[in-house]
Design an enzyme around this catalytic site. Structure first.
Site, PDB file in Angstrom:
ATOM      1  N   LYS A 174      13.772  10.470  30.783  1.00 36.33           N
ATOM      2  CA  LYS A 174      12.410  10.927  31.037  1.00 36.33           C
ATOM      3  C   LYS A 174      11.438  10.296  30.034  1.00 36.33           C
ATOM      4  O   LYS A 174      10.415   9.730  30.402  1.00 36.33           O
ATOM      5  CB  LYS A 174      12.325  12.452  30.932  1.00 36.33           C
ATOM      6  N   LYS A 182       9.460  19.572  34.252  1.00 28.41           N
ATOM      7  CA  LYS A 182      10.912  19.356  34.243  1.00 28.41           C
ATOM      8  C   LYS A 182      11.439  19.265  32.822  1.00 28.41           C
ATOM      9  O   LYS A 182      10.715  18.875  31.893  1.00 28.41           O
ATOM     10  CB  LYS A 182      11.271  18.090  35.028  1.00 28.41           C
ATOM     11  N   ARG A 199      14.872   4.935  44.552  1.00 26.56           N
ATOM     12  CA  ARG A 199      15.754   4.488  43.476  1.00 26.56           C
ATOM     13  C   ARG A 199      15.892   2.962  43.585  1.00 26.56           C
ATOM     14  O   ARG A 199      16.418   2.437  44.556  1.00 26.56           O
ATOM     15  CB  ARG A 199      17.119   5.168  43.598  1.00 26.56           C
ATOM     16  N   ARG A 235      14.744   8.529  48.689  1.00 22.55           N
ATOM     17  CA  ARG A 235      15.376   9.836  48.867  1.00 22.55           C
ATOM     18  C   ARG A 235      14.303  10.845  49.282  1.00 22.55           C
ATOM     19  O   ARG A 235      13.394  11.145  48.523  1.00 22.55           O
ATOM     20  CB  ARG A 235      16.079  10.239  47.561  1.00 22.55           C
ATOM     21  N   ARG A 281      11.859  17.946  45.889  1.00 26.75           N
ATOM     22  CA  ARG A 281      12.784  17.074  45.167  1.00 26.75           C
ATOM     23  C   ARG A 281      13.501  16.153  46.131  1.00 26.75           C
ATOM     24  O   ARG A 281      14.086  16.599  47.110  1.00 26.75           O
ATOM     25  CB  ARG A 281      13.800  17.912  44.382  1.00 26.75           C
ATOM     26  N   ASP A 294      13.236   5.220  39.061  1.00 30.36           N
ATOM     27  CA  ASP A 294      12.751   6.131  40.083  1.00 30.36           C
ATOM     28  C   ASP A 294      11.254   5.910  40.259  1.00 30.36           C
ATOM     29  O   ASP A 294      10.485   6.001  39.287  1.00 30.36           O
ATOM     30  CB  ASP A 294      13.031   7.578  39.694  1.00 30.36           C
ATOM     31  N   GLU A 354      10.940   7.853  36.297  1.00 32.93           N
ATOM     32  CA  GLU A 354      12.095   7.930  35.398  1.00 32.93           C
ATOM     33  C   GLU A 354      12.758   6.566  35.303  1.00 32.93           C
ATOM     34  O   GLU A 354      12.683   5.757  36.227  1.00 32.93           O
ATOM     35  CB  GLU A 354      13.129   8.958  35.883  1.00 32.93           C
ATOM     36  N   ASN A 374      16.598   5.570  34.643  1.00 38.83           N
ATOM     37  CA  ASN A 374      17.942   6.122  34.508  1.00 38.83           C
ATOM     38  C   ASN A 374      18.894   5.066  33.958  1.00 38.83           C
ATOM     39  O   ASN A 374      19.032   3.984  34.542  1.00 38.83           O
ATOM     40  CB  ASN A 374      18.440   6.613  35.870  1.00 38.83           C
TER      41      ASN A 374
END
Length: 318
Positions: free
Chosen positions: A128, A163, A213, A228, A236, A276, A284, A286
């Site tokens: 994050k 979050k 993603r 997604r 979400r 993301d 984000e 990852n």
């Protein structure tokens, strides 16, 4: 002609994975296809003896068969630096045990093993907080412990996402509007009454089109992303939270985001990352155990793991 190399993997228990969507499994299948001996480890198999990382490692064979996808061969105790490559693919939580594991992996790295991703980068690149290095491509973002700062942020932007900094899979992600009667308790819960940092980002309505993603290998993107899409009544897109995935080609904006982030990933030794992106914004980065290889391979006839293994071979040849 690819040259086999010894390949270790540190991961969650392989018996519990879902092979149809597990990126680590895709990597292991490709390593095996190339003739690499594969050695399996969990965190508990690692130890440090007088400054050297020692591991109890099991020889692993994998099969793309949901009825039985792995078999173990011999178990041996060996130094981790006896392996050419180690994939660090343990899922979050990114807790102190994870941090300690990176210190052990670093001792193998110092003796010549290529650890993917680099242990120091795993510690530095909180998924994050790492977005702060690329604020020019991110939505308005706040990280704080202070209740009043979150309240002001919500009042300014009217519709926000709150979050935790250490979650995955969509866990504990809240959408809060300015008039939400639960906003105080949500802030208190996420910050543990002001004792834990948490993140707020302006809500991006393009989430309806999916949380994309984008897989990045040594700074370069796979040309397609998995978007997604949130389930009905949810905000979400995470597949683990009930979202569904569709394939999309990268847009020009997606590529500009990768051009912003990619050089730093490459410089830090992050060979495999998942960005993301919602709408035009990076949300984000990852780096611990990003996924979506299997879905994109199936949708587009790709072999993303082969691209990664080619990259690893190039690093070993230097």
């Amino acid at each position: 002609m690819s040259m086999p190399f010894s390949l270790g993997v540190v991961m969650d228990p392989i018996a519990t994975i879902k092979i149809h969507k597990d990126s680590t499994f895709a990597m292991l299948l490709e390593g095996q296809r190339r003739g690499c001996p594969i050695w399996y480890m969990e965190q508990s198999d690692l130890a440090l003896h007088d400054g050297r990382c020692i591991a109890s490692m099991r020889e692993l064979q994998v099969s793309d068969d949901p009825g039985g996808w792995f078999t173990f061969g011999e178990t041996r105790i060996a130094t981790l630096d006896s392996l050419d490559v180690v994939l660090m693919r343990k899922d979050p939580p990114f807790d102190m045990e994870y941090v300690y594991t990176t210190y052990l992996l670093e001792q193998a790295q110092a003796r010549g093993t290529l650890v993917v991703n680099r242990p120091g980068a795993l510690r530095d690149a909180n998924e994050k907080l790492y977005t702060a290095w690329f604020s020019e491509v991110c939505p308005p973002t706040l990280v704080s412990r202070r209740h009043a700062e979150f309240t002001a942020f919500i009042d300014t932007h009217q519709d926000v996402i709150l979050k935790p900094l250490n979650g995955m899979g969509g866990a504990s992600i809240f959408r809060v509007r300015a008039g939400d009667p639960n906003r105080n308790v949500i802030i208190e819960t996420l910050t543990a009454h002001g004792t834990q940092f948490s993140m707020a980002q302006r809500f991006i309505p393009e989430i309806r089109d999916g949380d994309k993603r984008i897989i990045v290998i040594d700074g370069e993107p796979v040309p397609y992303a998995l978007a997604r899409i949130p389930g009905a009544g949810d905000h979400r897109g995470n597949l683990a939270a009930g979202g569904s995935g569709i394939g999309v080609a990268l847009s020009d904006k997606d590529r500009r985001i990768v051009e912003t982030v990619g050089p730093r990933l490459r410089e830090q030794g992050i060979l495999f990352a998942g960005l993301d992106v919602i709408g035009d914004f990076l949300t984000e980065v990852n780096v611990t155990s990003p996924t979506c290889i299997r879905e994109l391979d199936q949708l587009y006839g790709l072999n993303i793991s082969a691209t990664l293994m080619d990259c690893i071979e190039q690093k070993l040849a230097v």
